[in-house]
Design a protein around this motif. Structure first.
Motif, short mmCIF file in Angstrom:
data_model
loop_
_atom_site.label_atom_id
_atom_site.label_comp_id
_atom_site.label_asym_id
_atom_site.label_seq_id
_atom_site.Cartn_x
_atom_site.Cartn_y
_atom_site.Cartn_z
N ALA A 34 45.32 35.78 44.21
CA ALA A 34 43.99 35.59 43.06
C ALA A 34 43.13 37.21 43.87
O ALA A 34 42.66 38.07 43.40
CB ALA A 34 43.66 34.66 43.18
N GLN A 35 43.10 36.96 45.88
CA GLN A 35 41.78 38.07 46.27
C GLN A 35 42.71 39.45 46.47
O GLN A 35 42.30 39.76 46.52
CB GLN A 35 42.10 36.68 47.41
CG GLN A 35 41.11 35.91 47.87
CD GLN A 35 41.41 35.68 49.39
OE1 GLN A 35 42.43 34.45 50.07
NE2 GLN A 35 40.53 36.06 50.44
N SER A 36 44.43 39.27 46.42
CA SER A 36 44.71 40.75 46.38
C SER A 36 44.33 41.40 45.35
O SER A 36 44.69 42.54 45.21
CB SER A 36 45.92 40.96 47.22
OG SER A 36 47.14 39.72 46.33
N GLY A 37 44.54 40.67 43.98
CA GLY A 37 44.24 41.16 42.76
C GLY A 37 46.04 42.32 42.62
O GLY A 37 46.94 42.05 42.92
N GLU A 38 45.51 43.27 42.12
CA GLU A 38 46.61 44.26 42.14
C GLU A 38 46.75 45.39 43.05
O GLU A 38 47.98 46.14 42.81
CB GLU A 38 46.77 45.77 40.30
CG GLU A 38 46.15 44.40 39.13
CD GLU A 38 45.12 45.29 37.80
OE1 GLU A 38 45.58 46.52 38.31
OE2 GLU A 38 45.27 44.33 36.83
#
Length: 321
Positions: free
Chosen positions: A280-284
């Motif tokens: 979730a932190q790194s996202g896309e």
């Protein structure tokens, strides 16, 4: 700078990082890894990081043509000044490879293991020819940028060897830290492991998410540690009296049961919390994109430390500005 010839045995992430740093500083490299496709992977890796290295600054003699892959270990270590071993972190594998290197490498060559855990005395036991030239030279990822390399000698190590190694790594624009002794995990990894264990407990207990833990480091102690490390940071916490007052005031808190240094069991539930949280932190953003952002930041941060005339492992130079 005199051009030297290095051997890199094992070309995973760490081995390739060493190759990049050696070549960027104008040296020649002979590389060996018996796994199929390793040369292609290494050259692809170098193509990827080369623009970053150019931005950071490379030697006039730096050239990707200075890398040669050999078909045998013997051919890689025949005529070199330094051999950097980076095989998997298994004692039996490391001892076997180091014993082979020791048997065929020139007596003048330093044999340095990138091991993150094993003490040099343990590794030296496998080497019958010249155990005195076998040391630990533990780097930090990304090796081509992070300057710290922890140097440690074992029971058979001659001080002259460590000083010679210090000179080698110093010429690579690194910050060689010659340890006073030897210990499993060395210094940096032991400190990181302590924070990592506490982080896992905090996430496992539902106190915070992975993002919240990272924020607690990045926006707080991480900023101070980049400049001063834990000891000088706490020295300032003692006010005008420095560390003596800090220990007097906060010393008793060391006995409070705040920390849980024994690692939590890595259950499936905890693993999922960590995996989902970091995802979730790194996202896309891809790993490559995040690596590029990290490298760009590190270059700026190291330049700032250089401009300030101060590095964490050195004595503070009075800043009159």
């Amino acid at each position: 700078m005199t051009q030297k010839t290095m051997a890199v045995v094992g070309t995973g992430v760490i081995g390739n990082g060493w190759i990049a740093r050696f070549i960027a500083n104008g040296h020649k490299v002979f590389a060996f890894d018996p796994a199929p496709g390793t040369e292609e992977e290494t050259r692809e890796y170098l193509d990827k990081v080369w623009p970053t290295l150019i931005a950071h600054g490379i030697n006039d003699q730096a050239s990707l043509e200075n890398l040669t892959f050999t078909k045998t270990l013997e051919a890689a270590v025949q005529h070199v000044d330094l051999i950097q071993e980076n095989v998997p972190e298994r004692e039996d594998v490391k001892k076997q490879v180091l014993a082979h290197i020791d048997a065929v490498a020139p007596a003048s060559a330093i044999i340095a293991s990138s091991t993150s855990g094993y003490k040099p005395s343990v590794l030296q036991k496998a080497c019958e020819q010249h155990p005195e030239r076998v040391i630990v030279a533990h780097p930090f990822n990304p090796v081509y940028l992070i300057p710290l390399v922890e140097l440690a000698g074992g029971d058979h190590t001659e001080r002259l060897i460590l000083e010679k190694a210090r000179g080698f790594y110093d010429e690579l624009n690194m910050k060689p830290l010659v340890m006073s002794g030897e210990i499993d995990g060395h210094i940096g990894d032991r400190l990181m492991e302590a924070v990592w264990r506490e982080s896992l407990h905090i996430v496992n207990d539902g106190v915070a998410t992975t993002e919240e833990v990272d924020k607690a480091i990045v926006y707080g102690p991480g900023l101070r540690w980049a400049l001063m490390g834990p000891f000088l940071t706490l020295h300032l916490a003692g006010g005008n009296q420095g560390m003596s007052h800090m220990l007097e005031q906060f010393g008793p808190a060391l006995k409070l049961p705040w920390t849980r240094l024994v690692a939590p069991e890595l259950t499936e539930e905890l693993s999922q919390k960590v995996i989902e949280g970091t995802s979730a932190q790194s996202g896309e953003s891809s790993v490559r994109e995040m690596e590029h952002r990290r490298d760009s930041f590190l270059i700026k941060l190291m330049q700032l430390l250089e401009d300030e005339g101060f590095w964490p492992s050195e004595r503070l130079v009075r800043n009159e500005s």
